[in-house]
Enzyme design. Structure first.
Site, PDB file in Angstrom:
ATOM      1  N   ARG A 136       0.914  -1.184  -0.050  1.00  0.00           N
ATOM      2  CA  ARG A 136       0.071  -0.041  -0.045  1.00  0.00           C
ATOM      3  C   ARG A 136       0.853   1.283  -0.206  1.00  0.00           C
ATOM      4  O   ARG A 136       1.785   1.187   0.746  1.00  0.00           O
ATOM      5  CB  ARG A 136      -0.749  -0.028   1.252  1.00  0.00           C
ATOM      6  CG  ARG A 136      -1.619   1.482   1.628  1.00  0.00           C
ATOM      7  CD  ARG A 136      -2.586   1.124   2.707  1.00  0.00           C
ATOM      8  NE  ARG A 136      -3.220   2.318   3.242  1.00  0.00           N
ATOM      9  CZ  ARG A 136      -2.831   3.120   4.245  1.00  0.00           C
ATOM     10  NH1 ARG A 136      -1.789   2.464   5.088  1.00  0.00           N
ATOM     11  NH2 ARG A 136      -3.505   4.139   4.646  1.00  0.00           N
ATOM     12  N   ARG A 188     -10.914  20.143   8.708  1.00  0.00           N
ATOM     13  CA  ARG A 188     -10.214  20.518   9.926  1.00  0.00           C
ATOM     14  C   ARG A 188     -10.737  21.976  10.209  1.00  0.00           C
ATOM     15  O   ARG A 188     -11.078  22.743   9.448  1.00  0.00           O
ATOM     16  CB  ARG A 188      -8.598  20.573   9.592  1.00  0.00           C
ATOM     17  CG  ARG A 188      -7.922  19.311   9.303  1.00  0.00           C
ATOM     18  CD  ARG A 188      -6.558  19.481   9.196  1.00  0.00           C
ATOM     19  NE  ARG A 188      -5.802  18.220   8.734  1.00  0.00           N
ATOM     20  CZ  ARG A 188      -5.766  17.231   9.585  1.00  0.00           C
ATOM     21  NH1 ARG A 188      -5.791  17.215  10.900  1.00  0.00           N
ATOM     22  NH2 ARG A 188      -5.157  16.158   9.046  1.00  0.00           N
ATOM     23  N   LYS A 196     -13.233   2.372   1.049  1.00  0.00           N
ATOM     24  CA  LYS A 196     -12.847   2.203   2.700  1.00  0.00           C
ATOM     25  C   LYS A 196     -14.106   2.519   3.517  1.00  0.00           C
ATOM     26  O   LYS A 196     -14.677   3.588   3.308  1.00  0.00           O
ATOM     27  CB  LYS A 196     -11.806   3.276   2.975  1.00  0.00           C
ATOM     28  CG  LYS A 196     -10.456   2.885   2.327  1.00  0.00           C
ATOM     29  CD  LYS A 196      -9.334   3.812   2.326  1.00  0.00           C
ATOM     30  CE  LYS A 196      -8.859   4.186   3.786  1.00  0.00           C
ATOM     31  NZ  LYS A 196      -7.903   5.122   3.873  1.00  0.00           N
ATOM     32  N   THR A 198      -6.131  -1.230  10.517  1.00  0.00           N
ATOM     33  CA  THR A 198      -5.926  -0.362  11.248  1.00  0.00           C
ATOM     34  C   THR A 198      -5.221  -0.976  12.538  1.00  0.00           C
ATOM     35  O   THR A 198      -6.318  -1.954  13.045  1.00  0.00           O
ATOM     36  CB  THR A 198      -7.103   0.445  11.343  1.00  0.00           C
ATOM     37  OG1 THR A 198      -7.814   1.196  10.265  1.00  0.00           O
ATOM     38  CG2 THR A 198      -6.634   1.795  12.281  1.00  0.00           C
TER      39      THR A 198
END
Length: 479
Positions: A35, A76, A218, A276
């Site tokens: 990846r 953000r 994802k 993860t």
């Protein structure tokens, strides 16, 4: 290089694993595909890593898959006068379109799409959920919230919106530039799409990609989980991205969602990757925790196609050890007495097509007669995916004349991919299959195998034939 396991390992490359010698070590330790995280890799770095992976592929003689992971939208807050401000539960705090530095009462939110989409009652999670806000009033230019929990907020912390659907797509300008660079190399096999919310998010990417790469969605937002069947239908593969999923949903819900996603993918025959923090402690330690070993084992028991390493292999101190450990766990679990029964219990019913019936029959015959291997000829990869979907107990060798197909199939459970020329006739097809089984050390003279292919030969999607073959003394088909 034969792997003595069915589940595949996806290793992330980064500062600790950017040299060709290290990439080769990772591959030899068990990494089946790599990846490249476009959140951190420039286009030049990406091209350099691809060149090194392809060099290792040539040296080792095995097709290696490459996944480019697009960053997706990074939401953000702005900056504060004093960098960090302290907040108290129950106080009012506003996010608005005023670009002045923030204070203990407000902060700039440079995302008009959020200001327009959030509704009263929606949650806003800041800094990976450390600060929990609840929207009280919204007018399109500001969001007045109440602090539910958390004590501080600082410059440029990320914003998660578990209750809000943004009308903008998942591709940012950076993602479009990265996708163009990825496609231009013609060497990347999979593209991972971050923060998918709905099936419509895949339309633009599929149009741009034009079938040149597989699309891996994802799953890291609750909105995606709610429409998972539609998303799976439009995806080529799924990734259970437990990091952000665990921020936007209760942590205790993530294991159940992981099982749901794996089983949904197994029903449809789409590869699924679990990702993860699988061996998180190995970023700084040479051995994992017992809980991490159990976590990896759970994914293997569930029949996930691949398990992924992130920082463990990208920036950790023990990248090779992390891959070796993950491979060892997988091999051990797949030898457990209960493993075949668990895999069999979750096996999906075949679709009512000739190709699915052939794949089912190949598995049943191979297991009933205790054959050494299933050999499937696959040009587009569809036959290989069907064989993988059956989760057979015997090894599956996927032979393809198209190296891009073999590389893409490197993510699929149980497939040992070999690049081989298209056979000229049926005898050549059988002889070639027998010879490759011996060369790849899956069988020996005297063993029997089963071969699936399409007649006429070389016709994509026409799998319609099974042949049981006996390996003769010369390594080719006997009588």
């Amino acid at each position: 290089m034969r792997r003595n396991r069915k589940v595949k390992i996806l290793a992330t490359l980064g500062p600790a694993s950017s040299e060709e010698a290290m990439i080769r070590q990772l591959h030899e330790a068990g990494a089946d595909l790599f990846r490249i995280n476009m959140s951190h890799a420039s286009h030049d770095v990406m091209r350099s890593l691809i060149q090194k992976i392809r060099s290792v592929e040539e040296q080792c003689g095995r097709p290696i898959g490459i996944l480019a992971d697009l960053q997706g939208p990074k939401l953000r807050v702005g900056k504060f006068k004093d960098t960090t401000v302290e907040l108290k539960a129950g106080q009012t705090f506003t996010l608005d379109s005023n670009d002045a530095p923030g204070d203990a009462t407000r902060v700039y939110l440079p995302h008009p799409e959020i200001l327009e989409a959030v509704k009263a009652g929606d949650r806003l999670l800041i800094d990976d959920g450390k600060l929990h806000l609840k929207a009280e009033t919204c007018d399109g230019k500001s969001i007045v919230t109440t602090v539910v929990s958390g004590t501080k907020i600082s410059d440029r912390k990320g914003v998660s919106l578990p209750d809000t659907i943004l009308e903008t797509g998942v591709l940012t300008d950076k993602d479009r530039a990265d996708l163009d660079a990825v496609l231009a190399t013609n060497e990347v096999d999979w593209v991972a799409l971050s923060f998918i919310q709905r099936p419509e998010d895949l339309v633009e990417v599929r149009r741009i990609a034009g079938g040149r790469v597989g699309l891996m969605s994802k799953i890291e937002k609750p909105q995606a989980v709610e429409r998972i069947e539609e998303i799976i239908e439009l995806s080529d593969a799924l990734m259970v991205a437990r990091g952000d999923l665990g921020v936007e949903m209760p942590l205790e819900a993530v294991p159940g969602i992981q099982k749901q996603l794996i089983r949904a993918c197994r029903r449809t025959g789409k590869p699924v990757v679990v990702a993860t923090q699988m061996l998180e402690s190995m970023i700084s330690a040479p051995v994992p925790t017992r809980a991490e070993v159990s976590d990896v084992a759970t994914a293997v028991f569930e029949g996930a196609d691949a398990i992924m390493l992130s920082a463990e292999s990208a920036s950790g101190s023990y990248p090779v050890e992390a891959v070796s450990t993950m491979a060892s766990i997988a091999r051990t679990i797949e030898r457990e007495p209960h493993y075949p029964g668990i895999i069999y219990a979750q096996r999906a019913q075949p679709e009512a097509t000739g190709a699915d019936a052939i794949s089912l029959a190949a598995r049943q015959i191979a297991e009933t007669l205790d054959l050494k291997a299933i050999v499937c000829y696959t040009s587009s990869g569809t036959t290989g995916m069907r064989a993988s979907r059956e989760r057979p107990e015997v090894p599956v060798i996927a032979l393809s004349p198209v190296i891009q197909t073999a590389r893409r199939l490197s993510v699929a459970w149980g497939l040992h991919c070999v690049v081989a020329k298209e056979p000229t006739d049926l005898d050549d097809m059988v002889n070639r299959a027998c010879r490759i089984v011996v060369e790849e050390e899956f069988g020996a003279p005297g063993d029997r195998i089963i071969i699936s292919a399409g007649v006429p030969l070389g016709t994509p999607g026409a799998t319609n034939m099974l042949r049981i073959a006996y390996i003769g003394a010369d390594g080719q088909s006997g009588v």
